[in-house]
Design a protein around this motif. Structure first.
Motif, PDB file in Angstrom:
ATOM      1  N   ALA A   1       1.156  -5.120  -5.923  1.00 14.96           N
ATOM      2  CA  ALA A   1       1.328  -5.178  -4.466  1.00 14.96           C
ATOM      3  C   ALA A   1       0.403  -4.191  -3.764  1.00 14.96           C
ATOM      4  O   ALA A   1      -0.196  -4.515  -2.726  1.00 14.96           O
ATOM      5  CB  ALA A   1       2.785  -4.888  -4.112  1.00 14.96           C
ATOM      6  N   ALA A   2       0.266  -2.998  -4.316  1.00 11.71           N
ATOM      7  CA  ALA A   2      -0.603  -1.980  -3.702  1.00 11.71           C
ATOM      8  C   ALA A   2      -2.059  -2.415  -3.727  1.00 11.71           C
ATOM      9  O   ALA A   2      -2.786  -2.294  -2.733  1.00 11.71           O
ATOM     10  CB  ALA A   2      -0.432  -0.650  -4.435  1.00 11.71           C
TER      11      ALA A   2
ATOM     12  N   HIS B   1      -2.698  -5.299  -1.330  1.00 15.29           N
ATOM     13  CA  HIS B   1      -2.705  -4.831   0.059  1.00 15.29           C
ATOM     14  C   HIS B   1      -4.082  -4.288   0.438  1.00 15.29           C
ATOM     15  O   HIS B   1      -4.603  -4.605   1.519  1.00 15.29           O
ATOM     16  CB  HIS B   1      -1.649  -3.747   0.253  1.00 15.29           C
ATOM     17  CG  HIS B   1      -1.744  -3.050   1.575  1.00 15.29           C
ATOM     18  ND1 HIS B   1      -1.379  -3.656   2.762  1.00 15.29           N
ATOM     19  CD2 HIS B   1      -2.209  -1.801   1.911  1.00 15.29           C
ATOM     20  CE1 HIS B   1      -1.593  -2.809   3.765  1.00 15.29           C
ATOM     21  NE2 HIS B   1      -2.100  -1.685   3.279  1.00 15.29           N
TER      22      HIS B   1
ATOM     23  N   GLU C   1      -6.456  -7.219   0.786  1.00 14.02           N
ATOM     24  CA  GLU C   1      -6.182  -7.990   2.012  1.00 14.02           C
ATOM     25  C   GLU C   1      -6.639  -7.243   3.259  1.00 14.02           C
ATOM     26  O   GLU C   1      -6.960  -7.865   4.282  1.00 14.02           O
ATOM     27  CB  GLU C   1      -4.684  -8.288   2.091  1.00 14.02           C
ATOM     28  CG  GLU C   1      -4.217  -9.297   1.043  1.00 14.02           C
ATOM     29  CD  GLU C   1      -2.707  -9.310   0.880  1.00 14.02           C
ATOM     30  OE1 GLU C   1      -2.027  -8.515   1.592  1.00 14.02           O
ATOM     31  OE2 GLU C   1      -2.206 -10.078   0.049  1.00 14.02           O
ATOM     32  N   ARG C   2      -6.689  -5.919   3.200  1.00 13.82           N
ATOM     33  CA  ARG C   2      -7.152  -5.124   4.339  1.00 13.82           C
ATOM     34  C   ARG C   2      -8.680  -4.963   4.359  1.00 13.82           C
ATOM     35  O   ARG C   2      -9.205  -4.246   5.204  1.00 13.82           O
ATOM     36  CB  ARG C   2      -6.487  -3.748   4.316  1.00 13.82           C
ATOM     37  CG  ARG C   2      -4.991  -3.779   4.684  1.00 13.82           C
ATOM     38  CD  ARG C   2      -4.794  -4.319   6.099  1.00 13.82           C
ATOM     39  NE  ARG C   2      -3.411  -4.361   6.498  1.00 13.82           N
ATOM     40  CZ  ARG C   2      -2.805  -3.452   7.270  1.00 13.82           C
ATOM     41  NH1 ARG C   2      -3.492  -2.421   7.716  1.00 13.82           N
ATOM     42  NH2 ARG C   2      -1.548  -3.578   7.597  1.00 13.82           N
TER      43      ARG C   2
ATOM     44  N   LEU D   1      -4.428   4.773  -0.427  1.00  9.09           N
ATOM     45  CA  LEU D   1      -3.038   4.358  -0.631  1.00  9.09           C
ATOM     46  C   LEU D   1      -2.511   5.104  -1.853  1.00  9.09           C
ATOM     47  O   LEU D   1      -3.192   5.175  -2.880  1.00  9.09           O
ATOM     48  CB  LEU D   1      -2.935   2.841  -0.850  1.00  9.09           C
ATOM     49  CG  LEU D   1      -1.526   2.221  -0.822  1.00  9.09           C
ATOM     50  CD1 LEU D   1      -1.604   0.756  -0.389  1.00  9.09           C
ATOM     51  CD2 LEU D   1      -0.811   2.310  -2.163  1.00  9.09           C
TER      52      LEU D   1
ATOM     53  N   SER E   1      -0.710   5.440   3.815  1.00  8.35           N
ATOM     54  CA  SER E   1       0.035   4.291   3.300  1.00  8.35           C
ATOM     55  C   SER E   1       0.521   4.625   1.891  1.00  8.35           C
ATOM     56  O   SER E   1      -0.207   5.239   1.097  1.00  8.35           O
ATOM     57  CB  SER E   1      -0.840   3.039   3.257  1.00  8.35           C
ATOM     58  OG  SER E   1      -1.210   2.634   4.561  1.00  8.35           O
TER      59      SER E   1
ATOM     60  N   LEU F   1       3.238   3.480  -1.648  1.00  5.86           N
ATOM     61  CA  LEU F   1       4.113   2.566  -2.377  1.00  5.86           C
ATOM     62  C   LEU F   1       5.333   3.412  -2.752  1.00  5.86           C
ATOM     63  O   LEU F   1       5.283   4.205  -3.693  1.00  5.86           O
ATOM     64  CB  LEU F   1       3.414   2.009  -3.621  1.00  5.86           C
ATOM     65  CG  LEU F   1       3.986   0.751  -4.282  1.00  5.86           C
ATOM     66  CD1 LEU F   1       5.378   0.997  -4.843  1.00  5.86           C
ATOM     67  CD2 LEU F   1       4.026  -0.423  -3.302  1.00  5.86           C
TER      68      LEU F   1
ATOM     69  N   LEU G   1       6.273  -1.167  -0.048  1.00  5.43           N
ATOM     70  CA  LEU G   1       4.982  -0.814   0.548  1.00  5.43           C
ATOM     71  C   LEU G   1       5.202  -0.332   1.980  1.00  5.43           C
ATOM     72  O   LEU G   1       5.790  -1.037   2.805  1.00  5.43           O
ATOM     73  CB  LEU G   1       4.045  -2.018   0.536  1.00  5.43           C
ATOM     74  CG  LEU G   1       2.618  -1.780   1.042  1.00  5.43           C
ATOM     75  CD1 LEU G   1       1.875  -0.821   0.116  1.00  5.43           C
ATOM     76  CD2 LEU G   1       1.875  -3.104   1.135  1.00  5.43           C
TER      77      LEU G   1
ATOM     78  N   VAL H   1       3.103   0.780   5.155  1.00  3.06           N
ATOM     79  CA  VAL H   1       1.739   0.695   5.659  1.00  3.06           C
ATOM     80  C   VAL H   1       1.536   1.637   6.845  1.00  3.06           C
ATOM     81  O   VAL H   1       2.297   1.614   7.813  1.00  3.06           O
ATOM     82  CB  VAL H   1       1.408  -0.750   6.084  1.00  3.06           C
ATOM     83  CG1 VAL H   1      -0.023  -0.839   6.607  1.00  3.06           C
ATOM     84  CG2 VAL H   1       1.599  -1.703   4.897  1.00  3.06           C
TER      85      VAL H   1
ATOM     86  N   THR I   1      -4.863   2.644   5.601  1.00  2.00           N
ATOM     87  CA  THR I   1      -5.367   1.364   5.077  1.00  2.00           C
ATOM     88  C   THR I   1      -5.615   0.367   6.201  1.00  2.00           C
ATOM     89  O   THR I   1      -5.555  -0.846   5.985  1.00  2.00           O
ATOM     90  CB  THR I   1      -4.383   0.767   4.044  1.00  2.00           C
ATOM     91  OG1 THR I   1      -3.087   0.621   4.652  1.00  2.00           O
ATOM     92  CG2 THR I   1      -4.272   1.660   2.816  1.00  2.00           C
TER      93      THR I   1
END
Length: 350
Positions: free
Chosen positions: A183-184, A187, A190-191, A289, A305, A307, A342, A344, A348
């Protein structure tokens, strides 16, 4: 609604000392049910009975007499908690969650800090056994050691936290590391961060670090448009080595946005300090992150950000599982892996 007489009776019990029979009467259950609750035998009690006993214990201010119970049942009502580093906020949160369960069920928690030292692990086990602890919650170095094999030979009920140990089959409670690191990493991708440096303490033989690193590599392998590498920090206090490695990463050719993924809270802190020394801004020049939600994460501009691990819940579930293991020692061993969350913040931002 309770009558005035009931209120008076409860008040009197608080003024003196409530007994197990008082709890049973107040909850409308048998003395045996209360004893089973206090012994951690939760599976034999219905949710309704368990909740009524909990409410009565709180209402009456009931506190078990450890000495009396020990003399009667030959039990000490002591639980040992062995942590690798008491200065780590993770250990403090585990302690908080485990202590809540122990207090609720009439156990006393004894804390031992090993300082990531095998000799101190052995000393801790010897000391705890001398106090006849009924079980152990262990956050170990994660590597096979004489300490862990001595634990097996002791026949003490044991629950491991966070880290498996090869060849040791006991209960474990921890984070779902693969899900969390996946997931981290996603993320960051995706950013818009497609060039990621994974920064960690030495990985070898520490199961939680191995699982996170494997998930990082697998996630990137499925994204050929992205690039990633790993930096293992041999020593957290080697500022020169860290600064050199980060400078090399930042100077690497390519137009992709760069980011750092820290495998733990202590690594995140070292990265924040290193970025300041190098004059690098977050997230304009590099994203960041980190695993573990720490109290200062939201205070460092523009907010880090994270986790977040359910550390308090991990400690709570570890202690709950240990009491169940003490009550029913022959049950199969289980692993409970909890999801991370997560959080945010600006570090990030796309």
């Amino acid at each position: 609604m309770k009558s005035a007489d009931q209120h008076h009776r409860n008040g009197s019990l608080r003024d003196s000392r409530a007994t197990i029979m008082d709890v049973a009467r107040d909850a409308g259950v048998s003395k045996t049910s209360v004893s089973r609750y206090l012994s951690g035998e939760f599976k034999v009690l219905s949710d309704d009975i368990r909740q009524r006993i909990e409410a009565s214990i709180a209402r009456l201010g009931y506190r078990p007499s450890q000495m009396a119970r020990g003399l009667k049942g030959g039990r000490t009502r002591l639980i040992g908690l062995v942590v690798a580093d008491v200065m780590n906020p993770y250990s403090v949160a585990i302690l908080h969650g485990a202590e809540a369960v122990c207090q609720q069920h009439g156990y006393t928690l004894m804390l031992c800090n090993t300082g990531n030292d095998e000799a101190r692990e052995k000393q801790a086990l010897s000391m705890l056994r001398s106090y006849d602890v009924e079980g152990l919650i262990v956050h170990s170095q994660g590597r096979p050691s004489r300490f862990m094999y001595d634990l097996l030979e002791s026949n003490l009920p044991v629950v491991l936290v966070d880290r498996r140990v090869s060849g040791i089959e006991v209960d474990l409670v921890g984070l779902n590391n693969r899900q969390a690191c996946r997931a981290a990493t996603l993320h960051l991708i995706e950013r818009g961060f497609a060039d990621i440096l994974y920064v960690t303490q030495p990985i070898r033989a520490v199961s939680s670090r191995e699982e996170r690193h494997t998930a990082f590599l697998e996630t990137l392998a499925a994204r050929p448009d992205c690039r990633g590498e790993t930096l293992e920090l041999a020593a957290l206090d080697d500022e020169a080595a860290l600064d050199h490695a980060l400078a090399a990463f930042m100077s690497r050719a390519g137009s992709q946005r760069k980011a750092l993924l820290a495998a733990s809270g202590v690594v995140t802190l070292q990265l924040v300090l290193a970025l300041r020394r190098l004059g690098l801004t977050v997230p304009q020049q590099v994203g960041l992150l980190g695993f573990d939600e720490l109290s200062w994460s939201k205070l460092v501009e523009p907010g880090i950000s994270t986790l977040a691990q359910p550390t308090d819940e991990i400690g709570f579930q570890a202690a709950t599982r240990l009491l169940q293991r003490i009550a029913t020692p022959d049950h199969d061993h289980h692993e409970l892996l909890l999801p991370g969350t997560l959080i945010v913040r600006g570090s990030t931002s796309a």
